[in-house]
Design a protein around this motif. Structure first.
Motif, PDB file in Angstrom:
ATOM      1  N   HIS A   1      -4.822   1.541   8.289  1.00 32.91           N
ATOM      2  CA  HIS A   1      -3.886   2.596   7.875  1.00 32.91           C
ATOM      3  C   HIS A   1      -3.409   2.419   6.429  1.00 32.91           C
ATOM      4  CE1 HIS A   1      -3.915   3.640  12.055  1.00 32.91           C
ATOM      5  NE2 HIS A   1      -3.468   2.452  12.407  1.00 32.91           N
ATOM      6  N   SER A   2      -4.035   1.494   5.701  1.00 29.10           N
ATOM      7  CA  SER A   2      -3.548   1.161   4.355  1.00 29.10           C
ATOM      8  C   SER A   2      -3.365   2.378   3.443  1.00 29.10           C
ATOM      9  CB  SER A   2      -4.504   0.176   3.673  1.00 29.10           C
ATOM     10  OG  SER A   2      -4.518  -1.052   4.356  1.00 29.10           O
ATOM     11  N   ALA A   3      -4.327   3.298   3.486  1.00 27.40           N
ATOM     12  CA  ALA A   3      -4.280   4.442   2.557  1.00 27.40           C
ATOM     13  C   ALA A   3      -3.170   5.418   2.916  1.00 27.40           C
ATOM     14  CB  ALA A   3      -5.624   5.160   2.527  1.00 27.40           C
ATOM     15  N   VAL A   4      -2.731   5.404   4.174  1.00 23.81           N
ATOM     16  CA  VAL A   4      -1.714   6.374   4.617  1.00 23.81           C
ATOM     17  C   VAL A   4      -0.500   5.660   5.226  1.00 23.81           C
ATOM     18  CG1 VAL A   4      -3.307   8.303   4.982  1.00 23.81           C
ATOM     19  CG2 VAL A   4      -2.961   6.644   6.823  1.00 23.81           C
TER      20      VAL A   4
ATOM     21  N   ASP B   1     -17.957   2.888   2.443  1.00 21.63           N
ATOM     22  CA  ASP B   1     -17.135   1.692   2.606  1.00 21.63           C
ATOM     23  C   ASP B   1     -15.791   2.082   3.178  1.00 21.63           C
ATOM     24  OD1 ASP B   1     -15.741   2.696   0.334  1.00 21.63           O
ATOM     25  OD2 ASP B   1     -15.176   0.667  -0.208  1.00 21.63           O
ATOM     26  N   ASP B   2     -15.190   1.164   3.897  1.00 19.87           N
ATOM     27  CA  ASP B   2     -13.816   1.351   4.333  1.00 19.87           C
ATOM     28  C   ASP B   2     -13.098   0.039   4.074  1.00 19.87           C
ATOM     29  OD1 ASP B   2     -11.922   3.214   5.412  1.00 19.87           O
ATOM     30  OD2 ASP B   2     -11.727   1.864   7.112  1.00 19.87           O
ATOM     31  N   SER B   3     -11.896   0.135   3.519  1.00 16.88           N
ATOM     32  CA  SER B   3     -11.211  -1.079   3.108  1.00 16.88           C
ATOM     33  C   SER B   3      -9.717  -0.947   3.299  1.00 16.88           C
ATOM     34  CB  SER B   3     -11.537  -1.372   1.637  1.00 16.88           C
ATOM     35  OG  SER B   3     -11.215  -0.244   0.850  1.00 16.88           O
TER      36      SER B   3
ATOM     37  N   SER C   1       1.451   8.294  -1.957  1.00 18.67           N
ATOM     38  CA  SER C   1       0.839   7.735  -3.180  1.00 18.67           C
ATOM     39  C   SER C   1       0.671   6.229  -3.017  1.00 18.67           C
ATOM     40  CB  SER C   1       1.747   8.019  -4.379  1.00 18.67           C
ATOM     41  OG  SER C   1       2.927   7.248  -4.261  1.00 18.67           O
ATOM     42  N   ASP C   2      -0.120   5.630  -3.921  1.00 18.72           N
ATOM     43  CA  ASP C   2      -0.281   4.168  -3.942  1.00 18.72           C
ATOM     44  C   ASP C   2       1.090   3.490  -4.032  1.00 18.72           C
ATOM     45  OD1 ASP C   2      -3.009   4.344  -3.771  1.00 18.72           O
ATOM     46  OD2 ASP C   2      -3.419   3.665  -5.817  1.00 18.72           O
ATOM     47  N   LYS C   3       1.965   4.082  -4.876  1.00 17.42           N
ATOM     48  CA  LYS C   3       3.288   3.489  -5.097  1.00 17.42           C
ATOM     49  C   LYS C   3       4.125   3.542  -3.809  1.00 17.42           C
ATOM     50  CE  LYS C   3       7.045   3.755  -8.508  1.00 17.42           C
ATOM     51  NZ  LYS C   3       8.124   4.417  -7.751  1.00 17.42           N
TER      52      LYS C   3
ATOM     53  N   ALA D   1     -12.817  12.715   9.133  1.00 13.32           N
ATOM     54  CA  ALA D   1     -11.561  12.203   9.694  1.00 13.32           C
ATOM     55  C   ALA D   1     -11.760  10.722  10.016  1.00 13.32           C
ATOM     56  CB  ALA D   1     -11.210  12.980  10.954  1.00 13.32           C
ATOM     57  N   GLU D   2     -10.846   9.883   9.499  1.00 12.59           N
ATOM     58  CA  GLU D   2     -10.964   8.430   9.724  1.00 12.59           C
ATOM     59  C   GLU D   2     -10.185   8.065  10.980  1.00 12.59           C
ATOM     60  OE1 GLU D   2     -10.486   6.016   6.211  1.00 12.59           O
ATOM     61  OE2 GLU D   2     -11.124   7.681   4.946  1.00 12.59           O
ATOM     62  N   THR D   3     -10.793   8.324  12.122  1.00 16.18           N
ATOM     63  CA  THR D   3     -10.093   8.156  13.406  1.00 16.18           C
ATOM     64  C   THR D   3     -10.391   6.819  14.073  1.00 16.18           C
ATOM     65  OG1 THR D   3     -11.917   9.330  14.454  1.00 16.18           O
ATOM     66  CG2 THR D   3      -9.985  10.637  13.879  1.00 16.18           C
TER      67      THR D   3
ATOM     68  N   LEU E   1     -18.232   6.427  10.493  1.00 13.00           N
ATOM     69  CA  LEU E   1     -17.873   7.855  10.559  1.00 13.00           C
ATOM     70  C   LEU E   1     -18.102   8.532   9.207  1.00 13.00           C
ATOM     71  CD1 LEU E   1     -14.544   7.710  12.643  1.00 13.00           C
ATOM     72  CD2 LEU E   1     -16.702   8.772  13.355  1.00 13.00           C
ATOM     73  N   LYS E   2     -17.720   7.837   8.127  1.00 11.88           N
ATOM     74  CA  LYS E   2     -17.873   8.423   6.787  1.00 11.88           C
ATOM     75  C   LYS E   2     -19.345   8.535   6.393  1.00 11.88           C
ATOM     76  CE  LYS E   2     -14.180   5.797   4.944  1.00 11.88           C
ATOM     77  NZ  LYS E   2     -13.432   5.231   3.813  1.00 11.88           N
ATOM     78  N   ALA E   3     -20.106   7.481   6.679  1.00  8.78           N
ATOM     79  CA  ALA E   3     -21.527   7.493   6.300  1.00  8.78           C
ATOM     80  C   ALA E   3     -22.288   8.554   7.109  1.00  8.78           C
ATOM     81  CB  ALA E   3     -22.149   6.121   6.534  1.00  8.78           C
TER      82      ALA E   3
END
Ligand code: IMP
Length: 204
Positions: free
Chosen positions: A88-91, A72-74, A98-100, A44-46, A56-58
């Motif tokens: 929050h870019s990914a969500v 990595d987080d970007s 979606s990316d779009k 979870a990317e909190t 958190l991911k590593a």
């Protein structure tokens, strides 16, 4: 004595990222394996910052595999949005967007932002954790400044690339070859800085 080649897990299921990182670490006697090879559950990317989320991911990947981990987080930061969408870019357009969807939401949010005030940058934090309890992870950061376009252009890359104008190249980052993008990008910068730290820290 460290076993060679050292196996390292990459906290990403993205094959493109795995290939890119494997290529950059090729002369370091490291075997980079995607976490999907180990059925690592998604972390979870909190975090409120890129560095927190990368850690958190590593940590999650190291804990589930018993191997050292790279994560990595970007994301993209827009000056007129005080750095949003940022972590929050990914969500940005919602969970599972979606990316779009994300890109269209960002264009809409910045519709009223005039030329000259559309500064944006991609940022990336990359970390290396020797084990899940590593309290001194190696941390590297990259930033790639540009501007937000008004209309998407280019078919390469992913995410916000079609609306990210690269001033030095006069085109969007979706119009760059993968080689040129890796040379300029936030992720390329962060990875090269991490590699330099790995060499210095542990004598690779
Ligand atoms: P993550 O690092 O995989 O969590 O990605 C975060 C989000 O930031 C992605 O889903 C993309 O929307 C965006 N992003 C990160 N790097 C790039 C890039 O190089 N180009 C376009 N979008 C990116």
């Amino acid at each position: 004595m460290v076993e060679r080649p050292l196996r390292v897990v990459l906290a990403s299921g993205n094959r493109g990222k795995v290939r890119e990182i494997q290529a950059m670490l090729a002369d370091m006697a490291l075997t980079v394996l995607p976490q999907s090879d180990f059925n690592v559950p998604t972390a979870a990317e909190t975090g409120l910052t890129f560095v927190e989320n990368a850690i958190l991911k590593a940590r999650n990947a190291a804990r589930h595999t018993g191997l050292p981990a790279i994560a990595d987080d970007s994301g993209i930061e827009v000056r007129a949005l005080n750095g949003g969408p940022g972590v929050h870019s990914a969500v940005y357009a919602g969970e599972g967007a979606s990316d779009k969807d994300n890109l269209e939401k960002l264009l809409e949010a910045c519709e009223a932002v005039p030329e000259g005030e559309r500064a944006a940058r991609f940022v990336c934090v990359m970390v290396y954790m020797r084990h899940a309890g590593d309290a001194t992870p190696l941390i590297a950061q990259g930033a790639w400044p540009g501007e937000l376009l008004r209309v998407a252009s280019g078919g390469g890359g992913f995410g916000y690339d079609p609306i990210f104008f690269v001033p030095g190249r006069g085109c969007s980052s979706a119009q760059l070859t993968p080689e040129v993008k890796n040379r300029l990008s936030h992720r390329g910068q962060a990875l090269r800085a991490l590699v330099a730290q790995l060499r210095a820290a542990d004598g690779w």
